[in-house]
Each structure stands twice: as structure tokens, then as C-alpha cells.
Design a protein around this motif. Sequence first.
Motif, PDB file in Angstrom:
ATOM      1  N   ILE A  80      15.305 -60.372  36.489  1.00  0.00           N
ATOM      2  CA  ILE A  80      14.637 -60.330  35.145  1.00  0.00           C
ATOM      3  C   ILE A  80      13.478 -59.301  35.208  1.00  0.00           C
ATOM      4  O   ILE A  80      13.161 -58.480  34.627  1.00  0.00           O
ATOM      5  N   VAL A  81      12.702 -59.629  36.430  1.00  0.00           N
ATOM      6  CA  VAL A  81      11.706 -58.545  36.753  1.00  0.00           C
ATOM      7  C   VAL A  81      11.816 -57.411  36.913  1.00  0.00           C
ATOM      8  O   VAL A  81      11.203 -56.264  36.304  1.00  0.00           O
ATOM      9  N   LEU A  82      12.961 -56.990  37.473  1.00  0.00           N
ATOM     10  CA  LEU A  82      13.357 -55.873  37.836  1.00  0.00           C
ATOM     11  C   LEU A  82      13.785 -54.960  36.390  1.00  0.00           C
ATOM     12  O   LEU A  82      13.353 -53.822  36.221  1.00  0.00           O
ATOM     13  N   THR A  83      14.667 -55.709  35.721  1.00  0.00           N
ATOM     14  CA  THR A  83      14.923 -54.822  34.375  1.00  0.00           C
ATOM     15  C   THR A  83      13.708 -55.071  33.459  1.00  0.00           C
ATOM     16  O   THR A  83      13.634 -53.728  32.955  1.00  0.00           O
ATOM     17  N   PHE A  84      12.815 -55.825  33.615  1.00  0.00           N
ATOM     18  CA  PHE A  84      11.739 -55.544  32.744  1.00  0.00           C
ATOM     19  C   PHE A  84      10.689 -54.464  33.196  1.00  0.00           C
ATOM     20  O   PHE A  84      10.381 -53.359  32.327  1.00  0.00           O
ATOM     21  N   GLY A  85      10.556 -54.194  34.528  1.00  0.00           N
ATOM     22  CA  GLY A  85       9.915 -52.950  35.030  1.00  0.00           C
ATOM     23  C   GLY A  85      10.645 -51.752  34.947  1.00  0.00           C
ATOM     24  O   GLY A  85      10.007 -50.846  34.785  1.00  0.00           O
ATOM     25  N   ALA A  86      11.700 -51.711  34.957  1.00  0.00           N
ATOM     26  CA  ALA A  86      12.709 -50.593  34.953  1.00  0.00           C
ATOM     27  C   ALA A  86      12.685 -49.982  33.620  1.00  0.00           C
ATOM     28  O   ALA A  86      12.706 -48.859  33.369  1.00  0.00           O
ATOM     29  N   SER A  87      12.545 -50.724  32.601  1.00  0.00           N
ATOM     30  CA  SER A  87      12.313 -50.325  31.333  1.00  0.00           C
ATOM     31  C   SER A  87      10.927 -49.981  30.831  1.00  0.00           C
ATOM     32  O   SER A  87      10.847 -49.477  29.354  1.00  0.00           O
ATOM     33  N   ALA A  88       9.891 -50.202  31.608  1.00  0.00           N
ATOM     34  CA  ALA A  88       8.415 -49.822  31.256  1.00  0.00           C
ATOM     35  C   ALA A  88       8.333 -48.274  31.007  1.00  0.00           C
ATOM     36  O   ALA A  88       9.038 -47.647  31.888  1.00  0.00           O
ATOM     37  N   LYS A  89       7.873 -47.825  30.047  1.00  0.00           N
ATOM     38  CA  LYS A  89       7.634 -46.342  29.861  1.00  0.00           C
ATOM     39  C   LYS A  89       6.242 -45.848  29.817  1.00  0.00           C
ATOM     40  O   LYS A  89       5.370 -46.805  29.507  1.00  0.00           O
ATOM     41  N   GLY A  90       5.909 -44.887  30.213  1.00  0.00           N
ATOM     42  CA  GLY A  90       4.419 -44.342  29.950  1.00  0.00           C
ATOM     43  C   GLY A  90       3.725 -44.787  31.273  1.00  0.00           C
ATOM     44  O   GLY A  90       2.193 -44.687  31.165  1.00  0.00           O
ATOM     45  N   THR A  91       4.171 -45.083  32.509  1.00  0.00           N
ATOM     46  CA  THR A  91       3.329 -45.329  33.593  1.00  0.00           C
ATOM     47  C   THR A  91       3.327 -44.320  34.394  1.00  0.00           C
ATOM     48  O   THR A  91       4.238 -43.362  34.515  1.00  0.00           O
ATOM     49  N   ALA A  92       2.520 -43.929  35.310  1.00  0.00           N
ATOM     50  CA  ALA A  92       2.418 -42.980  36.344  1.00  0.00           C
ATOM     51  C   ALA A  92       3.243 -43.051  37.382  1.00  0.00           C
ATOM     52  O   ALA A  92       3.644 -42.284  38.127  1.00  0.00           O
ATOM     53  N   VAL A  93       3.278 -44.481  37.630  1.00  0.00           N
ATOM     54  CA  VAL A  93       4.120 -44.701  39.036  1.00  0.00           C
ATOM     55  C   VAL A  93       5.510 -44.960  38.403  1.00  0.00           C
ATOM     56  O   VAL A  93       6.007 -45.237  37.249  1.00  0.00           O
ATOM     57  N   ASN A  94       6.562 -44.935  39.469  1.00  0.00           N
ATOM     58  CA  ASN A  94       7.944 -45.086  39.428  1.00  0.00           C
ATOM     59  C   ASN A  94       7.953 -46.364  38.882  1.00  0.00           C
ATOM     60  O   ASN A  94       7.422 -47.528  39.503  1.00  0.00           O
ATOM     61  N   PRO A  95       8.836 -46.826  37.858  1.00  0.00           N
ATOM     62  CA  PRO A  95       9.065 -48.131  37.345  1.00  0.00           C
ATOM     63  C   PRO A  95       9.594 -49.183  38.242  1.00  0.00           C
ATOM     64  O   PRO A  95       9.408 -50.150  38.284  1.00  0.00           O
ATOM     65  N   PHE A  96      10.697 -48.361  39.180  1.00  0.00           N
ATOM     66  CA  PHE A  96      11.152 -49.199  40.114  1.00  0.00           C
ATOM     67  C   PHE A  96      10.286 -49.630  41.147  1.00  0.00           C
ATOM     68  O   PHE A  96      10.496 -50.775  41.637  1.00  0.00           O
ATOM     69  N   VAL A  97       9.289 -49.057  41.381  1.00  0.00           N
ATOM     70  CA  VAL A  97       8.373 -49.468  42.414  1.00  0.00           C
ATOM     71  C   VAL A  97       7.542 -50.545  41.925  1.00  0.00           C
ATOM     72  O   VAL A  97       7.423 -51.481  42.783  1.00  0.00           O
ATOM     73  N   LEU A  98       7.281 -50.619  40.575  1.00  0.00           N
ATOM     74  CA  LEU A  98       6.248 -51.336  40.028  1.00  0.00           C
ATOM     75  C   LEU A  98       7.182 -52.616  39.909  1.00  0.00           C
ATOM     76  O   LEU A  98       6.743 -53.784  40.242  1.00  0.00           O
ATOM     77  N   SER A  99       8.428 -52.489  39.291  1.00  0.00           N
ATOM     78  CA  SER A  99       9.454 -53.635  39.264  1.00  0.00           C
ATOM     79  C   SER A  99       9.691 -54.433  40.662  1.00  0.00           C
ATOM     80  O   SER A  99       9.606 -55.516  40.857  1.00  0.00           O
ATOM     81  N   GLY A 100       9.680 -53.426  41.566  1.00  0.00           N
ATOM     82  CA  GLY A 100       9.862 -54.009  43.134  1.00  0.00           C
ATOM     83  C   GLY A 100       8.783 -54.904  43.370  1.00  0.00           C
ATOM     84  O   GLY A 100       9.045 -55.822  43.968  1.00  0.00           O
ATOM     85  N   PHE A 101       7.657 -54.378  43.373  1.00  0.00           N
ATOM     86  CA  PHE A 101       6.352 -55.259  43.503  1.00  0.00           C
ATOM     87  C   PHE A 101       6.398 -56.700  42.511  1.00  0.00           C
ATOM     88  O   PHE A 101       6.300 -57.813  43.154  1.00  0.00           O
ATOM     89  N   GLY A 102       6.747 -56.384  41.590  1.00  0.00           N
ATOM     90  CA  GLY A 102       6.766 -57.472  40.559  1.00  0.00           C
ATOM     91  C   GLY A 102       7.909 -58.698  41.122  1.00  0.00           C
ATOM     92  O   GLY A 102       7.822 -59.754  41.026  1.00  0.00           O
TER      93      GLY A 102
END
Length: 195
Positions: A80-102
Motif C-alpha cells: 500500500i505504501v509503495l503504491t501511494f508513494g509511487a503515485s506521488a507527483k510534484g516531488t523533487a525526489v524519485n517517488p520510488f525512493v520516498l515510497s521505499g523509505f515509507g
Amino acid sequence: ISIEVLQVVVGLLLLIFGMQWLRKAILRRSGMKALHDEDAIFAADMREFAEEPLPEGFDWTGFTLSYKGVFLEGLEVAFIVLTFGASAKGTAVNPFVLSGFGALAAFAMVLAIGAIVRHPLSRVPENDLKFAVGVLLASFGTFWLGEGAGVSWVLSDGMILVLAAGYTMLALALASYLARRRIMELQPAPIVEGA
């Protein structure tokens, strides 16, 4: 991997998990399947464990229980967290990195909660909780499956709430129908005069 493929795969998995949980919850609510009695299950497990000698070396029973209770649930949360993070738009960091940390944070949180909560969960209304989890998983799964397939949701992310309300009403209606059908099958049909 493109975000659309990830959304379809994860959405499909969540939808499958959610439908399985909802099916069982509907059957329990309708009386066609026995309700879970966590106190009785815990007491039976404790009797069984008390009869077994303490393991020498690696405790496979403890490992298996921990794996099923913590790792699998943590894996669902990570999806669930990976999918939420991957669908994030407008972030300077790669969404997969953010979702991985999440996902790692969610995994650590589930581990911590599992270590803290050691008593049986008899005070939690498990049957209602499973019903709600089934609705949420099915709703998120439907939403992400649609997103990955190119559906443009009218209310954007707010559509998840609409889907959850729809799944809830449908599941309650099915449970009510099955309960009435079960009662009608157990009772003899009324005799109608003149028929």
C-alpha cells in the motif's frame, strides 16, 4: 517499470486480497460461517503450546507464528505504501525512493507493534475489523487498478471513499440477503391456503 503497470499489479493484488476478506466477512455476518472467537482460539492455542516441550535450538513454531502475524501483514502495508508513494507527483525526489523509505518505516512500525502487543486481541471486534479491512483493500485495489488502466476518476483520490461506501453497501446487502435465505431454508415454507 512504468507506474501504470505497478498500479495495475498492486491494484489487482489488493482487490484479490480485499475480495477474499470481504467474502469471509459477508459469510460471517450472514451466519453462514462461524464468527471468530479470539478468546477460544487463544485458549486452545495456549493449551496446545503448554503440552509441547520447549524446543531445543531454533523455535520453528515461534518463527512461523511471527512470520504469519508480522511479516505478511507488514508486506501488505508495504504494498500500500509503495503504491501511494509511487503515485506521488510534484516531488523533487524519485517517488520510488520516498515510497521505499515509507515501506521500511511501515515495516518497522508493524514489527514494533507486534513486539509491544503480546496479549490476545479479544477486545478488538475482529469480525468487524476484517469486514472494514476487506472494504478498504477492495476500494484501494479498484482505485489503483482503474488508475493503471487509464480511468480518470471524477473525484480524484476522493473516489476511494465513494468506492468504500459502495463496497460497504453491497457487502451489507449481500450479508442481509444470505442471512434471510439461510433462515428461510431452515424454516419450513408457510402453507398457503388455496394453492
